[in-house]
Enzyme design. Structure first.
Site, PDB file in Angstrom:
ATOM      1  N   HIS A 174      -7.255   0.595  -6.443  1.00 52.20           N
ATOM      2  CA  HIS A 174      -7.532  -0.277  -5.431  1.00 52.20           C
ATOM      3  C   HIS A 174      -8.168  -1.683  -5.784  1.00 52.20           C
ATOM      4  O   HIS A 174      -9.248  -1.791  -5.505  1.00 52.20           O
ATOM      5  CB  HIS A 174      -8.261   0.457  -4.367  1.00 52.20           C
ATOM      6  CG  HIS A 174      -8.494  -0.071  -3.127  1.00 52.20           C
ATOM      7  ND1 HIS A 174      -7.544  -1.241  -2.502  1.00 52.20           N
ATOM      8  CD2 HIS A 174      -9.238   0.279  -1.880  1.00 52.20           C
ATOM      9  CE1 HIS A 174      -7.862  -1.513  -1.305  1.00 52.20           C
ATOM     10  NE2 HIS A 174      -8.681  -0.651  -0.811  1.00 52.20           N
ATOM     11  N   ARG A 190       0.923  -1.256   0.053  1.00 51.01           N
ATOM     12  CA  ARG A 190      -0.128   0.014  -0.058  1.00 51.01           C
ATOM     13  C   ARG A 190       0.988   1.189  -0.022  1.00 51.01           C
ATOM     14  O   ARG A 190       1.534   1.318   0.960  1.00 51.01           O
ATOM     15  CB  ARG A 190      -0.744   0.088   1.334  1.00 51.01           C
ATOM     16  CG  ARG A 190      -1.519   1.269   1.331  1.00 51.01           C
ATOM     17  CD  ARG A 190      -2.778   1.308   2.194  1.00 51.01           C
ATOM     18  NE  ARG A 190      -3.963   0.453   1.881  1.00 51.01           N
ATOM     19  CZ  ARG A 190      -5.129   0.333   2.397  1.00 51.01           C
ATOM     20  NH1 ARG A 190      -5.443   1.445   3.438  1.00 51.01           N
ATOM     21  NH2 ARG A 190      -6.167  -0.349   1.941  1.00 51.01           N
ATOM     22  N   CYS A 241     -16.655   1.697   0.316  1.00 45.76           N
ATOM     23  CA  CYS A 241     -15.285   0.770   0.515  1.00 45.76           C
ATOM     24  C   CYS A 241     -14.946   0.936   1.999  1.00 45.76           C
ATOM     25  O   CYS A 241     -14.421   0.060   2.628  1.00 45.76           O
ATOM     26  CB  CYS A 241     -14.291   1.142  -0.265  1.00 45.76           C
ATOM     27  SG  CYS A 241     -13.689   2.848  -0.237  1.00 45.76           S
ATOM     28  N   ARG A 293     -13.720  -9.014   1.341  1.00 47.29           N
ATOM     29  CA  ARG A 293     -12.349  -8.623   0.828  1.00 47.29           C
ATOM     30  C   ARG A 293     -11.678  -9.921   1.383  1.00 47.29           C
ATOM     31  O   ARG A 293     -10.758 -10.416   0.760  1.00 47.29           O
ATOM     32  CB  ARG A 293     -11.826  -7.405   2.347  1.00 47.29           C
ATOM     33  CG  ARG A 293     -12.471  -6.350   1.729  1.00 47.29           C
ATOM     34  CD  ARG A 293     -12.273  -5.675   0.423  1.00 47.29           C
ATOM     35  NE  ARG A 293     -10.555  -5.377   0.089  1.00 47.29           N
ATOM     36  CZ  ARG A 293      -9.835  -4.536   0.570  1.00 47.29           C
ATOM     37  NH1 ARG A 293     -10.428  -3.306   1.056  1.00 47.29           N
ATOM     38  NH2 ARG A 293      -8.497  -4.544   0.349  1.00 47.29           N
ATOM     39  N   GLN A 323     -10.177  -4.118  -3.469  1.00 49.36           N
ATOM     40  CA  GLN A 323     -11.250  -3.677  -2.948  1.00 49.36           C
ATOM     41  C   GLN A 323     -12.606  -3.903  -3.945  1.00 49.36           C
ATOM     42  O   GLN A 323     -13.547  -4.465  -3.838  1.00 49.36           O
ATOM     43  CB  GLN A 323     -11.454  -2.261  -3.019  1.00 49.36           C
ATOM     44  CG  GLN A 323     -12.670  -1.396  -2.360  1.00 49.36           C
ATOM     45  CD  GLN A 323     -13.179  -1.843  -1.079  1.00 49.36           C
ATOM     46  OE1 GLN A 323     -12.382  -1.860  -0.176  1.00 49.36           O
ATOM     47  NE2 GLN A 323     -14.507  -2.515  -1.095  1.00 49.36           N
ATOM     48  N   ASP A 371     -17.371   6.939  -2.057  1.00 53.37           N
ATOM     49  CA  ASP A 371     -16.204   6.842  -1.150  1.00 53.37           C
ATOM     50  C   ASP A 371     -15.780   8.321  -0.643  1.00 53.37           C
ATOM     51  O   ASP A 371     -16.486   9.170  -0.993  1.00 53.37           O
ATOM     52  CB  ASP A 371     -15.041   6.307  -2.091  1.00 53.37           C
ATOM     53  CG  ASP A 371     -13.720   6.399  -1.434  1.00 53.37           C
ATOM     54  OD1 ASP A 371     -13.848   6.158  -0.022  1.00 53.37           O
ATOM     55  OD2 ASP A 371     -12.668   6.028  -2.184  1.00 53.37           O
TER      56      ASP A 371
HETATM   57  N1   CP Z   1     -11.683  -0.321   2.311  1.00 56.91           N
HETATM   58  C1   CP Z   1     -10.270  -0.505   2.493  1.00 56.91           C
HETATM   59  O1   CP Z   1      -9.112  -0.610   1.905  1.00 56.91           O
HETATM   60  O2   CP Z   1     -10.018  -0.302   3.970  1.00 56.91           O
HETATM   61  P1   CP Z   1      -8.692   0.142   4.812  1.00 56.91           P
HETATM   62  O3   CP Z   1      -7.954   1.314   4.472  1.00 56.91           O
HETATM   63  O4   CP Z   1      -9.200  -0.059   6.320  1.00 56.91           O
HETATM   64  O5   CP Z   1      -7.724  -1.102   4.533  1.00 56.91           O
HETATM   65  N1  NVA Z   2     -10.109   6.308  -1.474  1.00 57.72           N
HETATM   66  C1  NVA Z   2      -9.839   6.236  -0.214  1.00 57.72           C
HETATM   67  C2  NVA Z   2     -10.000   4.567  -0.012  1.00 57.72           C
HETATM   68  C3  NVA Z   2      -9.772   4.148   1.452  1.00 57.72           C
HETATM   69  C4  NVA Z   2      -9.880   2.452   1.428  1.00 57.72           C
HETATM   70  C5  NVA Z   2      -8.191   6.364   0.098  1.00 57.72           C
HETATM   71  O1  NVA Z   2      -7.545   6.261  -0.876  1.00 57.72           O
HETATM   72  O2  NVA Z   2      -8.073   6.877   1.325  1.00 57.72           O
END
Ligand code: CP
Ligand code: NVA
Length: 305
Positions: free
Chosen positions: A129, A102, A262, A290, A132, A222
């Site tokens: 992502h 990440r 998400c 997930r 997701q 989101d």
């Molecule tokens: N939706 C998602 O990726 O959540 P987290 O940021 O908690 O991993």
């Molecule tokens: N768009 C959001 C998704 C989090 C799971 C972010 O990147 O923070």
């Protein structure tokens, strides 16, 4: 489906047939979650941003299959002191069986994957992502028994989740309509890629959230400010308020529509508490999924399926 040894950097790394087979396996794993396919295998988790769902679901997925995960806290590693990512990728490949990353820039992930000899999984970047959206597609399939021919409306920021939804919907034959305020549209290159992938389904970017939602079976939103954009949060609110998913907007969707997010969610910003907690919301199933999709992905990438 032969995904052994491959990476998942974005959803278009999968063919439509591979995506659909992965979802079928995830549904099967949801019914029968404990498998020993990954005994002794170790998945590294290299996360530069916060995470609840992604981190925990990957860890539990490995544990339920007899494998384990290793938290590679960036601040405790030599990358924090300038060791090149390309060296880190080659070294970690000699210890780990796969790695989920990440980070901010998709190009960092691509660089890591170029040097790594193990499967690299995108656990979220600023651009995409994919894990997701695998869970989102499984949730949609569970509710409607199919994907092709449905319509998904996404209201809000043209961000990483929107980008992966564009690709995931195009690969699955779901019509997608993304509504954003001016200046927050999804990346034109991603929209073009989705349009090129779509086999007869619509890929539309519109301004009006009501136009996006009209008759849609899935309404998705989101956060308005993603991780790394916290300093823009206040300024963004004014632009995004007309895109809030609330009871009034939901009246324009298909009466059987489901609502997805998400998570984490900001109640009364991109979604009202009423809708998030309401009967059309499937966000808890979505979060659970997930685990099942990522388990299927790990089994496939590690050649254990
Ligand atoms: N939706 C998602 O990726 O959540 P987290 O940021 O908690 O991993
Ligand atoms: N768009 C959001 C998704 C989090 C799971 C972010 O990147 O923070």
């Amino acid at each position: 489906m032969n995904l052994a040894g491959r990476d998942l950097l974005k959803l278009s790394d999968l063919s439509p047939a591979e995506l659909s087979a992965l979802l079928a396996q995830a549904a099967e794993l949801k019914r029968d979650p404990y498998r020993a396919d990954l005994r002794g295998r170790v998945l590294g988790l290299l996360f530069q941003k916060a995470s609840t769902r992604t981190r925990v679901s990957f860890t539990v997925a490995m544990a339920q299959c007899g494998g384990s995960t290793l938290d590679l806290v960036p601040a405790a590693m030599q990358i924090s002191r300038g060791e090149p990512l390309s060296d880190t990728a080659r070294v970690l490949s000699r210890y780990l069986d796969a790695i989920a990353i990440r980070t901010y820039d998709q190009r960092e992930l691509e660089l890591f994957a170029e040097y790594a000899e193990i499967p690299v999984i995108n656990a979220l970047t600023d651009q995409f992502h994919p894990c997701q959206v695998l869970a989102d597609l499984l949730t949609i399939q569970e509710n409607f028994g199919q994907l092709a021919g449905l319509t998904l409306a996404y209201c809000g920021d043209g961000n990483n989740v929107a980008h992966s939804l564009l690709l995931g919907c195009a690969l699955s034959g779901i019509h997608i309509r993304v509504a954003t305020p001016p200046g927050y549209e999804p990346d034109a290159a991603v929209v073009a890629e989705a349009q090129a992938l779509a086999q007869g389904s619509q890929v539309l970017v519109v301004r009006d959230p009501y136009e996006a939602v009209a008759g849609a079976q899935v309404v998705y939103t989101d956060v308005w400010a993603s991780m790394g954009q916290e300093d823009q949060a206040a300024a963004r609110k004014a632009h995004f308020l007309p895109y809030q998913v609330n009871a009034e907007l939901m009246k324009h969707a298909d009466p059987e529509a489901i609502v997805l997010h998400c998570l984490p969610a900001h109640r009364e910003e991109e979604i009202t508490a009423e809708v998030l907690e309401g009967s059309q919301s499937r966000v808890w199933d979505q979060a659970e999924n997930r685990l099942h999709v990522q388990k299927a992905l790990l089994i496939q990438l590690l050649g254990a399926g």
